[in-house]
Write a protein that holds these residues in place. Structure first.
Motif, mmCIF file in Angstrom:
data_model
loop_
_atom_site.group_PDB
_atom_site.id
_atom_site.type_symbol
_atom_site.label_atom_id
_atom_site.label_comp_id
_atom_site.label_asym_id
_atom_site.label_seq_id
_atom_site.Cartn_x
_atom_site.Cartn_y
_atom_site.Cartn_z
ATOM 1 N N GLU A 181 -4.658 0.018 -9.676
ATOM 2 C CA GLU A 181 -4.360 0.748 -11.116
ATOM 3 C C GLU A 181 -2.769 0.378 -11.161
ATOM 4 O O GLU A 181 -2.214 -0.182 -12.072
ATOM 5 C CB GLU A 181 -4.467 1.926 -11.363
ATOM 6 C CG GLU A 181 -6.176 2.120 -11.647
ATOM 7 C CD GLU A 181 -6.755 1.282 -12.969
ATOM 8 O OE1 GLU A 181 -6.041 1.333 -13.971
ATOM 9 O OE2 GLU A 181 -7.582 0.529 -12.613
ATOM 10 N N MET A 223 -8.272 2.699 -5.507
ATOM 11 C CA MET A 223 -8.197 2.563 -6.870
ATOM 12 C C MET A 223 -6.810 2.784 -7.518
ATOM 13 O O MET A 223 -6.435 2.094 -8.369
ATOM 14 C CB MET A 223 -9.066 3.835 -7.342
ATOM 15 C CG MET A 223 -9.092 4.088 -8.870
ATOM 16 S SD MET A 223 -10.203 2.834 -9.761
ATOM 17 C CE MET A 223 -10.023 3.356 -11.242
ATOM 18 N N ALA A 281 0.374 8.135 6.356
ATOM 19 C CA ALA A 281 -0.546 8.922 6.980
ATOM 20 C C ALA A 281 -2.014 8.395 7.174
ATOM 21 O O ALA A 281 -2.197 7.347 6.537
ATOM 22 C CB ALA A 281 -0.539 10.228 6.412
ATOM 23 N N LEU A 282 -2.840 9.109 7.706
ATOM 24 C CA LEU A 282 -4.305 8.666 7.871
ATOM 25 C C LEU A 282 -4.848 9.094 6.692
ATOM 26 O O LEU A 282 -4.706 9.957 6.116
ATOM 27 C CB LEU A 282 -4.939 9.148 9.203
ATOM 28 C CG LEU A 282 -6.332 9.088 9.600
ATOM 29 C CD1 LEU A 282 -6.543 7.857 10.223
ATOM 30 C CD2 LEU A 282 -6.943 10.345 10.284
ATOM 31 N N THR A 283 -5.932 7.874 6.254
ATOM 32 C CA THR A 283 -6.796 8.244 5.255
ATOM 33 C C THR A 283 -8.251 7.623 5.505
ATOM 34 O O THR A 283 -8.280 6.443 5.962
ATOM 35 C CB THR A 283 -6.391 7.827 3.827
ATOM 36 O OG1 THR A 283 -5.125 8.224 3.607
ATOM 37 C CG2 THR A 283 -7.465 8.062 2.475
ATOM 38 N N MET A 284 -9.145 8.632 5.652
ATOM 39 C CA MET A 284 -10.455 8.248 6.285
ATOM 40 C C MET A 284 -11.324 7.966 4.667
ATOM 41 O O MET A 284 -10.915 7.718 3.761
ATOM 42 C CB MET A 284 -11.016 9.109 6.984
ATOM 43 C CG MET A 284 -10.316 9.477 8.344
ATOM 44 S SD MET A 284 -10.413 7.919 9.453
ATOM 45 C CE MET A 284 -11.919 8.372 10.259
ATOM 46 N N GLU A 297 -10.216 6.175 -3.317
ATOM 47 C CA GLU A 297 -9.477 6.792 -4.441
ATOM 48 C C GLU A 297 -8.128 5.992 -4.334
ATOM 49 O O GLU A 297 -7.367 5.627 -5.105
ATOM 50 C CB GLU A 297 -9.231 8.061 -4.436
ATOM 51 C CG GLU A 297 -10.708 8.941 -4.806
ATOM 52 C CD GLU A 297 -11.716 8.716 -3.953
ATOM 53 O OE1 GLU A 297 -11.477 8.678 -2.684
ATOM 54 O OE2 GLU A 297 -12.990 8.708 -4.549
ATOM 55 N N ALA A 298 -7.665 5.982 -2.918
ATOM 56 C CA ALA A 298 -6.270 5.242 -2.640
ATOM 57 C C ALA A 298 -6.285 3.934 -3.236
ATOM 58 O O ALA A 298 -5.162 3.398 -3.768
ATOM 59 C CB ALA A 298 -6.108 5.247 -1.022
ATOM 60 N N SER A 352 0.797 -1.174 -0.069
ATOM 61 C CA SER A 352 0.200 0.196 0.072
ATOM 62 C C SER A 352 0.885 1.193 -0.100
ATOM 63 O O SER A 352 0.425 2.177 -0.263
ATOM 64 C CB SER A 352 -1.093 0.070 1.315
ATOM 65 O OG SER A 352 -1.582 -1.245 1.260
ATOM 66 N N LEU A 353 2.251 1.180 0.656
ATOM 67 C CA LEU A 353 2.831 2.540 0.363
ATOM 68 C C LEU A 353 3.934 2.249 -0.639
ATOM 69 O O LEU A 353 4.718 3.158 -0.731
ATOM 70 C CB LEU A 353 3.858 2.524 1.958
ATOM 71 C CG LEU A 353 3.103 2.643 3.169
ATOM 72 C CD1 LEU A 353 3.868 2.348 4.271
ATOM 73 C CD2 LEU A 353 2.114 3.831 3.075
ATOM 74 N N TYR A 382 -11.111 9.739 1.020
ATOM 75 C CA TYR A 382 -10.101 9.282 0.072
ATOM 76 C C TYR A 382 -9.678 7.960 0.166
ATOM 77 O O TYR A 382 -8.935 7.589 -0.993
ATOM 78 C CB TYR A 382 -8.968 10.541 -0.038
ATOM 79 C CG TYR A 382 -9.654 11.626 -0.925
ATOM 80 C CD1 TYR A 382 -9.571 11.362 -2.253
ATOM 81 C CD2 TYR A 382 -9.700 12.633 -0.288
ATOM 82 C CE1 TYR A 382 -9.902 12.566 -2.961
ATOM 83 C CE2 TYR A 382 -10.255 13.691 -0.813
ATOM 84 C CZ TYR A 382 -10.168 13.645 -2.364
ATOM 85 O OH TYR A 382 -10.949 14.779 -3.189
#
Lengths: 96, 392
Positions: free
Chosen positions: B226, B222, B210-213, B219-220, B97-98, B216
């Motif tokens: 891709e 997606m 970082a935090l993503t709620m 989108e992250a 993911s990173l 987004y």
């Protein structure tokens, strides 16, 4: 089905990395606060214990030496009220 | 050409890691480990490999160290097996993911309980959806080549994703095979210097992880999906360029014989060798049968698979793990899904084989072939995957 947006998935940095430093200043953390600290400045001894304990670094020192919370960031946790030596900070419900 | 030498495949894998001159190796040094990290620690201790070797207290820490070093811009390697991969699981997902280009060799072994150490694919299937590029090797040479290929693909600026090279435990990891080693010059020609997209640097700070709620996260994910799908052409290009150097051509899906056949076996990993013996015996008896080796598991090569299957009537998928309570063969269910929308789709016949290292011989695969033919003669178009050879 997609949702039109100005900022799309293609605009995210790879791995959702944040490449500009210090932008947590822009992150509004105070929008779900249920109570705000109100300072009775007459009783403030300017010790700064509220500033030290604030978990969000939301408290700053004013020109007169007293302390107050920046409500853009303050989450209303009430730790400053708990720690204040003179009891000059009171949490007041946002509804009032 | 490189030198052809007899080596245990684990040792050869470690030598390949040494050849690419890694900066950091983090690994839990005891069971379920292989000689890969043992040999790497020897190379580092002897001063033959200038790398940080970090022996950690668990695989969870091993992958955490790998994430940190890769984020700093170091070429990073680890390897594990079975329980180790399971313990590492949380951080495996974070690495991809990173977009951290870590390379990991997984010596595929069975997952407890009951306790066991032998080869099957029950360890790797739970990380199927982890977002790593995943390839499967059939023999020692393929392992050696794919360790080098993995760094090339992972670190490509168009990819920047971690890669798992799967090699079967014991059947490959503890086997001595003739392997053609690459010369250092070949590696230099093939693998450029690692230039990360981002790197942790106190003088130029960035935030990784970082935090993503909910705002987004869609989108992250997606973007992540891709990125993995878009890695496919880079993976193929890196194979093609390897062929120019070594003469060995790898593809996402490989056919044993170039002709079209009515029935196709589909395998991943070392059992391809045994199945190819069975296929050749069947062909000598006049049967129209061929073997497809699925080399690239993620990103899944839909187009290459369909091209390779062509007009075949039947695909016999050999699985090495059980998806409990689901469509029991995890690979068979993916193959079925790939063909579901096709009007002229082949029958997918799934067999789960060789659990916990149970050896199958060519006659077993000939039996499987006959059983699959009987399924079709009975008019079946959909079949349930079968645990082959279960004592009943």
């Amino acid at each position: 089905m997609t949702t039109p947006s100005e900022f799309t998935w293609r605009d995210l940095e790879p791995g959702v990395i944040i490449s500009d430093a210090g932008n947590s200043r822009e992150y509004k953390t105070g929008d779900w606060r249920s109570a705000r600290p109100v300072v009775d400045k007459a009783n403030c001894i300017k010790c700064g214990v509220c500033y030290l304990f604030c978990p969000d670094i939301a408290i700053t020192q004013a020109a007169d030496g007293t302390f107050e919370a920046d409500l853009y960031y303050c989450k209303g946790c009430g730790i400053c009220e708990q720690e204040c030596y003179t009891g000059c900070i009171t949490m007041v419900d946002e509804e009032e | 050409m490189g030198k052809l030498i007899g080596k245990e495949v684990s040792v050869a894998a470690a030598d390949a890691v040494g050849l690419v001159n890694v900066d950091v190796i983090a690994a839990y040094p005891i069971t379920p480990q292989t000689h890969i990290v043992e040999h790497l620690s020897e190379l580092v201790a002897a001063g033959e490999l200038d790398a940080e070797y970090i022996p950690v207290e668990s695989e969870h820490s091993a992958m955490s160290v790998c994430c940190g070093s890769s984020a700093r811009g170091a070429r990073t390697f680890t390897c594990t097996s079975s329980q180790g991969l399971a313990l590492m699981n949380e951080v495996v997902f974070i690495a991809s993911s990173l977009r951290l280009p870590i390379v990991m060799v997984v010596c595929n072994r069975h997952l407890s309980a009951p306790i066991g150490i032998a080869n099957d694919h029950s360890d790797i299937m739970p990380v199927r959806d982890s977002g790593w590029i995943q390839v499967f090797a059939e023999n020692g040479q393929e392992v050696f080549d794919h360790v080098i290929h993995a760094f090339r693909v992972a670190e490509s600026e168009k990819v920047s994703l971690p890669v798992i090279v799967n090699m079967d435990g014991f059947v490959l990891s503890h086997m001595i095979e003739p392997i053609e080693y690459w010369e250092e010059e070949m590696v230099k020609q093939y693998l450029p210097e690692f230039k990360p997209l981002y790197r942790l640097d106190p003088d130029d700070p960035i935030t990784i992880g970082a935090l993503t709620m909910s705002e987004y996260l869609t989108e992250a994910k997606m973007a992540q999906n891709e990125a993995l799908k878009n890695a496919l052409p880079e993976i193929v290009t890196a194979w093609d360029e390897m062929a120019e150097i070594t003469g060995r051509q790898y593809r996402p899906v490989e056919k044993l014989h170039e002709d079209s056949s009515e029935t196709l076996f589909l395998t991943m990993g070392s059992i391809s060798g045994i199945v190819s013996d069975a296929v050749d015996q069947l062909r000598e008896q006049g049967e129209s049968v061929n073997l497809l080796k699925l080399r690239l598991f993620r990103p899944f090569p839909f187009k290459a698979l369909k091209e390779a299957v062509g007009n075949a009537r039947r695909v016999i998928v050999i699985d090495r793990a059980v998806s409990f309570g689901g469509p029991p063969g995890p690979v068979a269910s993916e193959i079925r899904s790939a063909f579901y929308s096709d009007t002229n789709r082949p029958m997918i016949s799934g067999f789960i084989c060789g659990l916990g290292g149970r050896d199958l011989i060519p006659d077993d695969y000939i039996n499987i072939y006959r059983e699959s033919l009987l399924q079709t003669e009975g008019g079946a178009t959909e079949t349930e995957d079968i645990l082959y050879g279960v004592k009943a």
